[in-house]
Structure formats: C-alpha cells, structure tokens
Write a protein that holds these residues in place. Structure first.
Motif, PDB file in Angstrom:
ATOM      1  N   ALA A 133       0.837  -1.211   0.000  1.00  0.00           N
ATOM      2  CA  ALA A 133       0.000   0.000   0.000  1.00  0.00           C
ATOM      3  C   ALA A 133       0.869   1.257   0.000  1.00  0.00           C
ATOM      4  O   ALA A 133       0.563   2.232  -0.695  1.00  0.00           O
ATOM      5  N   GLY A 134       1.942   1.259   0.759  1.00  0.00           N
ATOM      6  CA  GLY A 134       2.847   2.406   0.782  1.00  0.00           C
ATOM      7  C   GLY A 134       3.563   2.599  -0.541  1.00  0.00           C
ATOM      8  O   GLY A 134       3.764   3.722  -1.005  1.00  0.00           O
ATOM      9  N   GLN A 135       3.947   1.508  -1.164  1.00  0.00           N
ATOM     10  CA  GLN A 135       4.575   1.586  -2.481  1.00  0.00           C
ATOM     11  C   GLN A 135       3.580   2.117  -3.509  1.00  0.00           C
ATOM     12  O   GLN A 135       3.913   2.963  -4.347  1.00  0.00           O
ATOM     13  N   MET A 136       2.359   1.632  -3.435  1.00  0.00           N
ATOM     14  CA  MET A 136       1.297   2.065  -4.332  1.00  0.00           C
ATOM     15  C   MET A 136       1.060   3.574  -4.171  1.00  0.00           C
ATOM     16  O   MET A 136       0.868   4.293  -5.155  1.00  0.00           O
ATOM     17  N   ALA A 137       1.088   4.049  -2.947  1.00  0.00           N
ATOM     18  CA  ALA A 137       0.835   5.464  -2.678  1.00  0.00           C
ATOM     19  C   ALA A 137       1.930   6.349  -3.275  1.00  0.00           C
ATOM     20  O   ALA A 137       1.641   7.416  -3.825  1.00  0.00           O
ATOM     21  N   VAL A 138       3.168   5.923  -3.190  1.00  0.00           N
ATOM     22  CA  VAL A 138       4.263   6.691  -3.795  1.00  0.00           C
ATOM     23  C   VAL A 138       4.071   6.773  -5.304  1.00  0.00           C
ATOM     24  O   VAL A 138       4.209   7.840  -5.911  1.00  0.00           O
ATOM     25  N   ALA A 139       3.709   5.658  -5.918  1.00  0.00           N
ATOM     26  CA  ALA A 139       3.435   5.672  -7.355  1.00  0.00           C
ATOM     27  C   ALA A 139       2.273   6.608  -7.672  1.00  0.00           C
ATOM     28  O   ALA A 139       2.305   7.358  -8.657  1.00  0.00           O
ATOM     29  N   GLN A 140       1.261   6.591  -6.831  1.00  0.00           N
ATOM     30  CA  GLN A 140       0.081   7.416  -7.081  1.00  0.00           C
ATOM     31  C   GLN A 140       0.419   8.903  -7.042  1.00  0.00           C
ATOM     32  O   GLN A 140      -0.134   9.687  -7.811  1.00  0.00           O
ATOM     33  N   VAL A 141       1.329   9.305  -6.171  1.00  0.00           N
ATOM     34  CA  VAL A 141       1.736  10.713  -6.131  1.00  0.00           C
ATOM     35  C   VAL A 141       2.343  11.122  -7.470  1.00  0.00           C
ATOM     36  O   VAL A 141       2.026  12.194  -8.003  1.00  0.00           O
ATOM     37  N   ALA A 142       3.195  10.290  -8.023  1.00  0.00           N
ATOM     38  CA  ALA A 142       3.792  10.615  -9.328  1.00  0.00           C
ATOM     39  C   ALA A 142       2.713  10.711 -10.403  1.00  0.00           C
ATOM     40  O   ALA A 142       2.730  11.622 -11.241  1.00  0.00           O
TER      41      ALA A 142
ATOM     42  N   ALA B 222       3.813  -0.548  -9.889  1.00  0.00           N
ATOM     43  CA  ALA B 222       3.689   0.555 -10.856  1.00  0.00           C
ATOM     44  C   ALA B 222       2.526   0.301 -11.805  1.00  0.00           C
ATOM     45  O   ALA B 222       1.683   1.181 -12.022  1.00  0.00           O
ATOM     46  N   ARG B 223       2.441  -0.900 -12.341  1.00  0.00           N
ATOM     47  CA  ARG B 223       1.352  -1.235 -13.262  1.00  0.00           C
ATOM     48  C   ARG B 223       0.000  -1.163 -12.550  1.00  0.00           C
ATOM     49  O   ARG B 223      -0.969  -0.612 -13.060  1.00  0.00           O
ATOM     50  N   ALA B 224      -0.062  -1.717 -11.342  1.00  0.00           N
ATOM     51  CA  ALA B 224      -1.321  -1.720 -10.589  1.00  0.00           C
ATOM     52  C   ALA B 224      -1.754  -0.296 -10.243  1.00  0.00           C
ATOM     53  O   ALA B 224      -2.932   0.050 -10.350  1.00  0.00           O
ATOM     54  N   ALA B 225      -0.819   0.547  -9.848  1.00  0.00           N
ATOM     55  CA  ALA B 225      -1.153   1.940  -9.504  1.00  0.00           C
ATOM     56  C   ALA B 225      -1.673   2.670 -10.737  1.00  0.00           C
ATOM     57  O   ALA B 225      -2.627   3.454 -10.647  1.00  0.00           O
ATOM     58  N   TRP B 226      -1.062   2.429 -11.880  1.00  0.00           N
ATOM     59  CA  TRP B 226      -1.477   3.086 -13.121  1.00  0.00           C
ATOM     60  C   TRP B 226      -2.908   2.695 -13.488  1.00  0.00           C
ATOM     61  O   TRP B 226      -3.694   3.523 -13.937  1.00  0.00           O
ATOM     62  N   ASP B 227      -3.241   1.422 -13.264  1.00  0.00           N
ATOM     63  CA  ASP B 227      -4.554   0.904 -13.650  1.00  0.00           C
ATOM     64  C   ASP B 227      -5.618   1.041 -12.565  1.00  0.00           C
ATOM     65  O   ASP B 227      -6.795   0.812 -12.829  1.00  0.00           O
TER      66      ASP B 227
ATOM     67  N   PRO C 121      -8.433   2.283 -10.210  1.00  0.00           N
ATOM     68  CA  PRO C 121      -9.431   3.351 -10.314  1.00  0.00           C
ATOM     69  C   PRO C 121      -9.574   4.193  -9.045  1.00  0.00           C
ATOM     70  O   PRO C 121     -10.130   5.280  -9.081  1.00  0.00           O
ATOM     71  N   ILE C 122      -9.062   3.713  -7.927  1.00  0.00           N
ATOM     72  CA  ILE C 122      -9.178   4.425  -6.649  1.00  0.00           C
ATOM     73  C   ILE C 122      -7.806   4.957  -6.254  1.00  0.00           C
ATOM     74  O   ILE C 122      -6.810   4.247  -6.332  1.00  0.00           O
ATOM     75  N   ASP C 123      -7.773   6.206  -5.807  1.00  0.00           N
ATOM     76  CA  ASP C 123      -6.525   6.840  -5.368  1.00  0.00           C
ATOM     77  C   ASP C 123      -6.450   6.752  -3.849  1.00  0.00           C
ATOM     78  O   ASP C 123      -7.146   7.482  -3.143  1.00  0.00           O
ATOM     79  N   ILE C 124      -5.595   5.884  -3.340  1.00  0.00           N
ATOM     80  CA  ILE C 124      -5.498   5.694  -1.885  1.00  0.00           C
ATOM     81  C   ILE C 124      -4.846   6.875  -1.183  1.00  0.00           C
ATOM     82  O   ILE C 124      -4.886   6.957   0.039  1.00  0.00           O
ATOM     83  N   THR C 125      -4.278   7.819  -1.947  1.00  0.00           N
ATOM     84  CA  THR C 125      -3.669   9.005  -1.333  1.00  0.00           C
ATOM     85  C   THR C 125      -4.629  10.180  -1.280  1.00  0.00           C
ATOM     86  O   THR C 125      -4.259  11.259  -0.826  1.00  0.00           O
ATOM     87  N   GLU C 126      -5.843   9.983  -1.778  1.00  0.00           N
ATOM     88  CA  GLU C 126      -6.860  11.037  -1.792  1.00  0.00           C
ATOM     89  C   GLU C 126      -6.404  12.269  -2.574  1.00  0.00           C
ATOM     90  O   GLU C 126      -6.631  13.401  -2.176  1.00  0.00           O
ATOM     91  N   GLY C 127      -5.726  12.013  -3.691  1.00  0.00           N
ATOM     92  CA  GLY C 127      -5.308  13.108  -4.566  1.00  0.00           C
ATOM     93  C   GLY C 127      -3.996  13.765  -4.197  1.00  0.00           C
ATOM     94  O   GLY C 127      -3.668  14.832  -4.721  1.00  0.00           O
ATOM     95  N   SER C 128      -3.216  13.153  -3.353  1.00  0.00           N
ATOM     96  CA  SER C 128      -1.956  13.757  -2.896  1.00  0.00           C
ATOM     97  C   SER C 128      -0.975  13.984  -4.040  1.00  0.00           C
ATOM     98  O   SER C 128      -0.853  13.165  -4.943  1.00  0.00           O
ATOM     99  N   THR C 129      -0.268  15.101  -3.942  1.00  0.00           N
ATOM    100  CA  THR C 129       0.800  15.401  -4.891  1.00  0.00           C
ATOM    101  C   THR C 129       2.142  15.603  -4.184  1.00  0.00           C
ATOM    102  O   THR C 129       3.130  15.928  -4.827  1.00  0.00           O
ATOM    103  N   PHE C 130       2.153  15.405  -2.885  1.00  0.00           N
ATOM    104  CA  PHE C 130       3.381  15.529  -2.091  1.00  0.00           C
ATOM    105  C   PHE C 130       3.399  14.443  -1.031  1.00  0.00           C
ATOM    106  O   PHE C 130       2.350  13.975  -0.587  1.00  0.00           O
ATOM    107  N   TYR C 131       4.587  14.072  -0.611  1.00  0.00           N
ATOM    108  CA  TYR C 131       4.741  13.158   0.522  1.00  0.00           C
ATOM    109  C   TYR C 131       6.144  13.314   1.081  1.00  0.00           C
ATOM    110  O   TYR C 131       7.032  13.878   0.436  1.00  0.00           O
TER     111      TYR C 131
END
Length: 136
Positions: free
Chosen positions: A22-31, A91-96, A98-108
C-alpha cells in the motif's frame, strides 16, 4: 527518456521498497497525480526527474529534486531483484487502479523528516512510513 512504467517502478523501488505494498502504491500514485496536475510536468518520467540541473555537468543538483532518489548522489542500481519485480507490479497496478489511496496527494515525505513545506499543504493520509499531502 525512460518508459512510464519503468519510471514509476524506479520511484517505487528507490523511495518505498521497504514499505508495505500500500505504501509503495501510494508513492506511485503521487507521481501519477502530479502528471495529471497543471502544476507539474505532464508525464510521469518528467515528474520523477524534475529538479534543477547543473549548467556545466548536466547532472541534477544534489538534494534539490522532487523525488529524492533522483538527486541523492547515489547511482540508481537495482540490487534487490525481488523488490524490483514487486516495484514493476506495483507501478502497473497503480497506473490501472481506479481508486486513489492518497486522496489526490501530490506531495509526501518520510516520517523521519519534517520538511518546512508541509505547513503549506493539507495532510491527507499516512501510509506506512510516509505522510501524504494535497493542496490546501
């Protein structure tokens, strides 16, 4: 330039490979979130490598990049191949996803540091050893 999934996987590997998935996914989601924002470059690779460049050497200015691994002065050498495989899958899972576990975060940032910019952002969530932020 690197391909999108490779760039995302590099960020996951070097910024969060010791974190739960989940933490790895969140970092990908920020990017990904940054690449979709008007405030940042419009592709993931440019987001991850964003930062000032030395005029003479053409190298990133140490400790001035948006993603710290890119300009920490260490080579980006992948030594843990199982973690690299996980980073690619994340990376692939985060790209695909549909839910953003960071709630739209752009920083961490990691919980071990206290950057001054955190006061100018809205904390959204903490996942593992990273705290995530969006715009206020």
């Amino acid at each position: 330039m690197l391909e999108t999934m490779a760039c995302l996987a590099l960020a996951v590997y070097f910024e969060a490979r010791g974190e739960p998935v989940a933490g790895q996914m969140a970092v990908a989601q920020v990017a990904i979130n940054r690449s979709r924002s008007d405030e940042f470059p419009d592709n993931v690779c440019e987001v991850i490598t964003q930062g000032p460049i030395h005029k003479i050497s053409g190298q990133p200015v140490k400790h001035k990049c948006q993603f710290s691994f890119w300009c920490d002065g260490k080579p980006e050498t992948i030594t843990d191949h199982a973690a690299w495989q996980t980073a690619m899958e994340v990376a692939r899972a985060a790209w695909d996803m549909p839910i953003d576990i960071t709630e739209g975060s752009t920083f961490y940032h990691a919980t071990s540091v206290d950057p001054k910019w955190r006061y100018t952002k809205a904390k959204t969530v903490q996942i593992g050893q990273h705290i995530f932020y969006g715009e206020k």
